[in-house]
Design a protein around this motif. Sequence first.
Motif, short mmCIF file in Angstrom:
data_model
loop_
_atom_site.label_atom_id
_atom_site.label_comp_id
_atom_site.label_asym_id
_atom_site.label_seq_id
_atom_site.Cartn_x
_atom_site.Cartn_y
_atom_site.Cartn_z
N TYR A 1 6.20 2.76 1.49
CA TYR A 1 5.10 1.83 1.23
C TYR A 1 5.02 0.80 2.36
CZ TYR A 1 5.16 3.95 -3.38
OH TYR A 1 5.12 4.84 -4.41
N THR A 2 3.80 0.33 2.61
CA THR A 2 3.56 -0.57 3.74
C THR A 2 2.96 -1.89 3.25
OG1 THR A 2 3.14 1.34 5.17
CG2 THR A 2 2.42 -0.83 5.97
N TYR A 3 3.46 -3.01 3.80
CA TYR A 3 2.99 -4.34 3.39
C TYR A 3 1.83 -4.82 4.28
CZ TYR A 3 6.74 -5.36 0.11
OH TYR A 3 7.57 -5.37 -0.98
N GLN A 4 0.96 -5.60 3.62
CA GLN A 4 -0.05 -6.42 4.34
C GLN A 4 0.15 -7.88 3.91
OE1 GLN A 4 -4.03 -7.39 2.86
NE2 GLN A 4 -4.81 -5.97 4.42
N TYR B 1 0.83 -1.21 0.00
CA TYR B 1 0.00 0.00 0.00
C TYR B 1 0.87 1.25 0.00
CZ TYR B 1 -4.03 -2.88 1.32
OH TYR B 1 -5.04 -3.79 1.35
N GLY B 2 0.39 2.29 -0.72
CA GLY B 2 1.01 3.60 -0.65
C GLY B 2 0.43 4.39 0.52
N VAL C 1 -1.92 -3.66 7.20
CA VAL C 1 -3.05 -2.77 6.89
C VAL C 1 -4.37 -3.53 7.01
CG1 VAL C 1 -4.07 -1.27 5.15
CG2 VAL C 1 -1.58 -1.44 5.35
N GLY C 2 -5.25 -3.05 7.89
CA GLY C 2 -6.57 -3.65 8.05
C GLY C 2 -6.58 -4.94 8.84
N VAL D 1 -3.47 0.35 -3.37
CA VAL D 1 -2.61 -0.81 -3.59
C VAL D 1 -1.76 -0.56 -4.84
CG1 VAL D 1 -2.53 -3.27 -4.12
CG2 VAL D 1 -4.24 -2.39 -2.52
N VAL D 2 -0.45 -0.70 -4.71
CA VAL D 2 0.45 -0.53 -5.85
C VAL D 2 1.01 -1.86 -6.35
CG1 VAL D 2 1.06 1.81 -5.15
CG2 VAL D 2 2.45 -0.12 -4.36
#
Length: 536
Positions: free
Chosen positions: A501-504, A464-465, A519-520, A470-471
């Motif tokens: 940027y962040t990973y899920q 995620y940016g 995220v989430g 979502v990128v």
Amino acid sequence: MSSSSIGLLARAVLAVVASVASVGVVASPATAAPGTLSLQNIEFSPTRVDASGDGAVVPLRWTVRNGDAAAQNLYGTVLLQQAGPTTGSFVGQTYEIDFQFGETSYTKARWVSGTLQRSTFEYDFVVPRYAAGTSARWLVTRFEAHDERDGAVVLDRAALARYETTLTARTGADSTPPSLTDVYLEPISDSRPYAYVKGKEAVLRYVVTVADWESGFWKGALTLTGPDGRTATGAFEATFHRPDPHCGAYTATEPNSPTCSVEVRLPAGAASGDWRVTELALTDNAGNRAAATGHGLGPVTVTSNDVLNASGFAVTPNPVDNWTTTVQTALSMTVAGATGGVREIVVDFDTNGCTQTSTTPSTRADGAVTVPVRVYSRTRKCVVTGIAVRDDAGALALYGSRYDAPDPGLTITQRVNTTPPTASDISVTPTTVARSAAADTRPVVAMTVSAPIAPVNGYSLYLYGTDGQVVAQQFGGAGAGPDGRLSIHGYLPSDVAPGVYTYQVTLNDASGLSTTYGVGGQPMPGGPLTLTVTDA
């Protein structure tokens, strides 16, 4: 409606009418006046023929009148039979000749000419070359015609006597009875010909192939005899000269070498023990009869569970923990009435996910007997559909739907999983990527996975940016290695913008449970998992 569909409807109606034993005109008093349908004429021409060579064909022609001007359809059946050796008897198959107004292709007889009020039909009778002697007589034994307004005419042999309905043929003499080609009990692969009869009859299905190269096969009967001398017989008959040719329940097209089915019904409470085939009688269309020998059929073992019986069925362990490996369990029962001990226990399941590894039972300290069962990895459920128990004296007990016998009530199930997978030591390598190298970089997200019951069998990875979009995303079916480590090789789009940027990460296990980090989802162990793209 097509002519073929009308023909099917016609035959269905005709079958009902045929069950009424009547002579002359049949009419419904509610809708049709008596005498609206009548047979004007029916005859063979010629009435004598030499059929001792191949290809003798004699036309049978008839004309039907209908006084009902509103009738829109006409259909019926003619029965033709060979006279037997005594007055009023018949031999061989019956020719069932269906006809319908306007039909020239889908019925045995063809419409020749006329209107619904007066129509003519014809059937080309291929006279059989062989009979019991050097001559044979063929007779029209029944005539029926119907319309859709309940008009009907039904004539039996006596009512047909005034018409020219007898054909005399010179024939070759058939003095050779049919011979047996093959016979077996269905299914052919079944090594357990068993039948359960307590409170119910049992149906045995045999397949018989015969050969008769002269007059052709007509009918047969298979007889079983029980240990008490009582018998059970199943009859079967070939019907090649009807709209739907069969031999027994099988569709058949070869009159001289058909394959036929035969059902033998063992009565409820039939004597326990071996029932053996004591006669297989075969008769051809000339009336020659033979009892087939050397058929090689083994006995059918019958039981009411009255001599030998079992109870207390159980599977231990159950449920089974087969999420990651194939496991062994044991099926047990208490057996009563065994002479010389229990020799064999054969178990069937509704799926190949379970299999018996030995039919030779072991005896526990408490007297119960057990057989080993293998439950393959990931199998969710196996239902026991059959149990056959034999003792050293040959006595038999049956259980389960396979034998239409009492249900042992056994289902092997997989251990229920309520613990979703978890991850620790989650990291990404590299943590910083130059924008110019993004397209050639494969970031690796690695972690240690814990899945104590159901193994991890899939994942999803999102990047995620800062705007929440979502990128990059990907999905896979990989699981953790033997050391519990899972590495996911990601990617970066070539046009990714500089930023953080962040990973899920979501882990899925074989039971359908999942855990999401980032995220989430749950907090990422060790804090957010980020990747920085520089403007270099």
